[in-house]
Design a protein around this motif. Structure first.
Motif, PDB file in Angstrom:
ATOM      1  N   ASN A 117       0.816  -1.159  -0.050  1.00 17.12           N
ATOM      2  CA  ASN A 117       0.035  -0.067  -0.012  1.00 17.12           C
ATOM      3  C   ASN A 117       0.955   1.297  -0.010  1.00 17.12           C
ATOM      4  O   ASN A 117       1.095   1.842  -1.033  1.00 17.12           O
ATOM      5  CB  ASN A 117      -0.975  -0.064   1.246  1.00 17.12           C
ATOM      6  N   PRO A 118       1.353   1.888   1.020  1.00 12.75           N
ATOM      7  CA  PRO A 118       2.225   3.156   0.964  1.00 12.75           C
ATOM      8  C   PRO A 118       3.356   2.990   0.084  1.00 12.75           C
ATOM      9  O   PRO A 118       3.560   3.870  -0.377  1.00 12.75           O
ATOM     10  CB  PRO A 118       2.371   3.403   2.455  1.00 12.75           C
ATOM     11  N   GLN A 119       4.137   1.908   0.306  1.00  6.95           N
ATOM     12  CA  GLN A 119       5.206   1.786  -0.705  1.00  6.95           C
ATOM     13  C   GLN A 119       5.008   1.535  -2.148  1.00  6.95           C
ATOM     14  O   GLN A 119       5.565   2.444  -2.824  1.00  6.95           O
ATOM     15  CB  GLN A 119       6.183   0.397  -0.099  1.00  6.95           C
ATOM     16  N   ARG A 120       3.860   0.936  -2.218  1.00  2.22           N
ATOM     17  CA  ARG A 120       3.434   1.006  -3.957  1.00  2.22           C
ATOM     18  C   ARG A 120       3.036   2.213  -4.456  1.00  2.22           C
ATOM     19  O   ARG A 120       3.513   2.728  -5.332  1.00  2.22           O
ATOM     20  CB  ARG A 120       2.324  -0.103  -4.003  1.00  2.22           C
ATOM     21  N   VAL A 121       2.311   3.034  -3.578  1.00  3.48           N
ATOM     22  CA  VAL A 121       1.878   4.254  -3.958  1.00  3.48           C
ATOM     23  C   VAL A 121       3.055   5.259  -4.031  1.00  3.48           C
ATOM     24  O   VAL A 121       2.935   6.331  -4.908  1.00  3.48           O
ATOM     25  CB  VAL A 121       0.765   4.758  -3.003  1.00  3.48           C
ATOM     26  N   LEU A 122       3.938   5.207  -3.043  1.00  3.47           N
ATOM     27  CA  LEU A 122       4.882   5.984  -3.273  1.00  3.47           C
ATOM     28  C   LEU A 122       5.947   5.757  -4.044  1.00  3.47           C
ATOM     29  O   LEU A 122       6.779   6.753  -4.696  1.00  3.47           O
ATOM     30  CB  LEU A 122       5.487   6.224  -1.660  1.00  3.47           C
ATOM     31  N   VAL A 123       6.485   4.641  -4.389  1.00  4.68           N
ATOM     32  CA  VAL A 123       7.599   4.242  -5.202  1.00  4.68           C
ATOM     33  C   VAL A 123       7.161   3.500  -6.278  1.00  4.68           C
ATOM     34  O   VAL A 123       7.824   3.673  -7.497  1.00  4.68           O
ATOM     35  CB  VAL A 123       8.610   3.321  -4.041  1.00  4.68           C
ATOM     36  N   TRP A 132      10.228   1.042 -10.244  1.00  3.28           N
ATOM     37  CA  TRP A 132      10.405   2.059  -9.051  1.00  3.28           C
ATOM     38  C   TRP A 132      10.512   3.377  -9.609  1.00  3.28           C
ATOM     39  O   TRP A 132      11.547   3.490 -10.591  1.00  3.28           O
ATOM     40  CB  TRP A 132      11.058   1.638  -8.414  1.00  3.28           C
ATOM     41  N   GLY A 133       9.934   4.083  -9.246  1.00  4.26           N
ATOM     42  CA  GLY A 133       9.876   5.710  -9.724  1.00  4.26           C
ATOM     43  C   GLY A 133       8.564   6.188 -10.570  1.00  4.26           C
ATOM     44  O   GLY A 133       8.349   7.110 -10.957  1.00  4.26           O
ATOM     45  N   THR A 134       7.645   5.128 -10.581  1.00  2.92           N
ATOM     46  CA  THR A 134       6.305   5.331 -11.010  1.00  2.92           C
ATOM     47  C   THR A 134       5.193   5.657 -10.182  1.00  2.92           C
ATOM     48  O   THR A 134       4.284   5.709 -10.441  1.00  2.92           O
ATOM     49  CB  THR A 134       5.911   4.204 -11.962  1.00  2.92           C
ATOM     50  N   GLY A 135       5.740   5.919  -8.749  1.00  2.00           N
ATOM     51  CA  GLY A 135       4.914   6.031  -7.840  1.00  2.00           C
ATOM     52  C   GLY A 135       4.738   7.609  -7.493  1.00  2.00           C
ATOM     53  O   GLY A 135       5.111   8.214  -8.644  1.00  2.00           O
ATOM     54  N   MET A 136       4.244   8.075  -6.521  1.00  2.00           N
ATOM     55  CA  MET A 136       4.293   9.520  -6.355  1.00  2.00           C
ATOM     56  C   MET A 136       5.478  10.179  -5.941  1.00  2.00           C
ATOM     57  O   MET A 136       5.598  11.333  -6.410  1.00  2.00           O
ATOM     58  CB  MET A 136       3.273   9.778  -4.860  1.00  2.00           C
ATOM     59  N   ILE A 137       6.512   9.423  -5.618  1.00  2.00           N
ATOM     60  CA  ILE A 137       7.753  10.095  -5.711  1.00  2.00           C
ATOM     61  C   ILE A 137       8.411  10.316  -7.011  1.00  2.00           C
ATOM     62  O   ILE A 137       8.747   9.202  -7.686  1.00  2.00           O
ATOM     63  CB  ILE A 137       8.835   9.310  -4.582  1.00  2.00           C
ATOM     64  N   PRO A 138       8.859  11.322  -7.649  1.00  2.00           N
ATOM     65  CA  PRO A 138       9.083  11.492  -9.030  1.00  2.00           C
ATOM     66  C   PRO A 138      10.368  10.647  -9.264  1.00  2.00           C
ATOM     67  O   PRO A 138      11.232  10.517  -8.204  1.00  2.00           O
ATOM     68  CB  PRO A 138       9.284  12.839  -9.278  1.00  2.00           C
TER      69      PRO A 138
END
Length: 249
Positions: A117-123, A132-138
């Motif tokens: 959940n949070p890791q997937r959405v962020l990263v 990785w890099g397609t989440g909310m953190i550019p």
């Protein structure tokens, strides 16, 4: 009737130009899609309840976004955490602002839940490191990742470039992932700017997380679907009138 070689040559050149133009067009579409997917934060536009949740951070250290499934709670939490980690606040932002790099935690009930959940959405997708890099953190803000040990695909922490992007960076933020399952003791000692609880935590874990932000005047956010009824954590965010109304059904 046969066409001469001289007559067919312009047709071949036109076909080649058309084919090249199509390849160029498709390449541009692919590049635009890659840029969009690697900077989800830039495209984030909250709906009314999400915007209200963010705006409340301008005056409140503790916030709760409680709603049903698939209503954007975790997405809102991820977007806000990405803003604080990178310092990239949009023009419409009226919520909490940090003017220095931050240390944040994001947590779920279990290690697997935090990963999914949070890791997937962020990263990005936990099982696809290439994504990785397609989440909310550019993608251009992710400087490094440190893997966890006990859960496959789980990240322990992320080093995030802070300062608005570009070649000149003012510093680095640190995001760490936690879970509730190991108890309050694993939450002691750190000084943080914020803790994000994705799913409802036990009261002792919540209190310990809040304590971690006292020295910085930091924030806690809670995003979850109410499954535990009128719990002690929920009661922290309800007025006496709201408690009475809920009690009467």
């Amino acid at each position: 009737m046969r066409k001469s070689a001289a007559a067919s040559a312009p047709s071949k050149r036109a076909s080649a130009r058309s084919s090249m133009a199509m390849r160029t067009y498709l390449a541009l579409l692919e590049q635009l899609d890659r840029r969009r997917r690697s900077n989800q934060l830039a495209a984030y536009t909250p709906y009314d309840r999400q915007a209200e949740f963010h705006a409340a951070g301008g005056k409140n250290r503790e916030r709760l976004f409680m709603a049903g499934n698939q209503l954007g709670k975790t997405r809102a939490g991820g977007a806000e955490w990405a803003m604080h980690l990178t310092g990239r606040y949009p023009d419409w932002w009226v919520g909490k602002v940090f003017d220095t790099p931050v240390r944040l935690w994001a947590a779920g009930v279990t290690g697997e839940g935090t990963r999914d959940n949070p890791q997937r959405v962020l990263v990005g997708p936990p099982q696809q490191q290439a994504e990785w890099g397609t989440g909310m953190i550019p993608a251009d803000a992710i400087a490094d990742t440190v893997m966890g040990r006990n859960v496959p695909g789980a990240i322990d922490s992320v080093i995030v470039r802070w300062g608005g992007g570009g070649d000149v960076q003012a510093g680095e933020s640190v995001l760490s992932f936690k879970s509730y399952e190991k108890g309050r003791e694993k939450w002691q000692g750190e000084t943080l700017h914020g803790v994000w609880f994705d799913e409802e935590p036990p009261l002792d874990v919540y209190s310990e997380g809040l304590t971690r932000t006292n020295a910085t005047g930091g924030i806690t956010i809670v995003t979850f679907t109410p499954l535990l009824g009128m719990s002690d954590v929920v009661l922290r965010f309800l007025s006496a009138a709201e408690v009475e109304r809920v009690g009467k059904g």
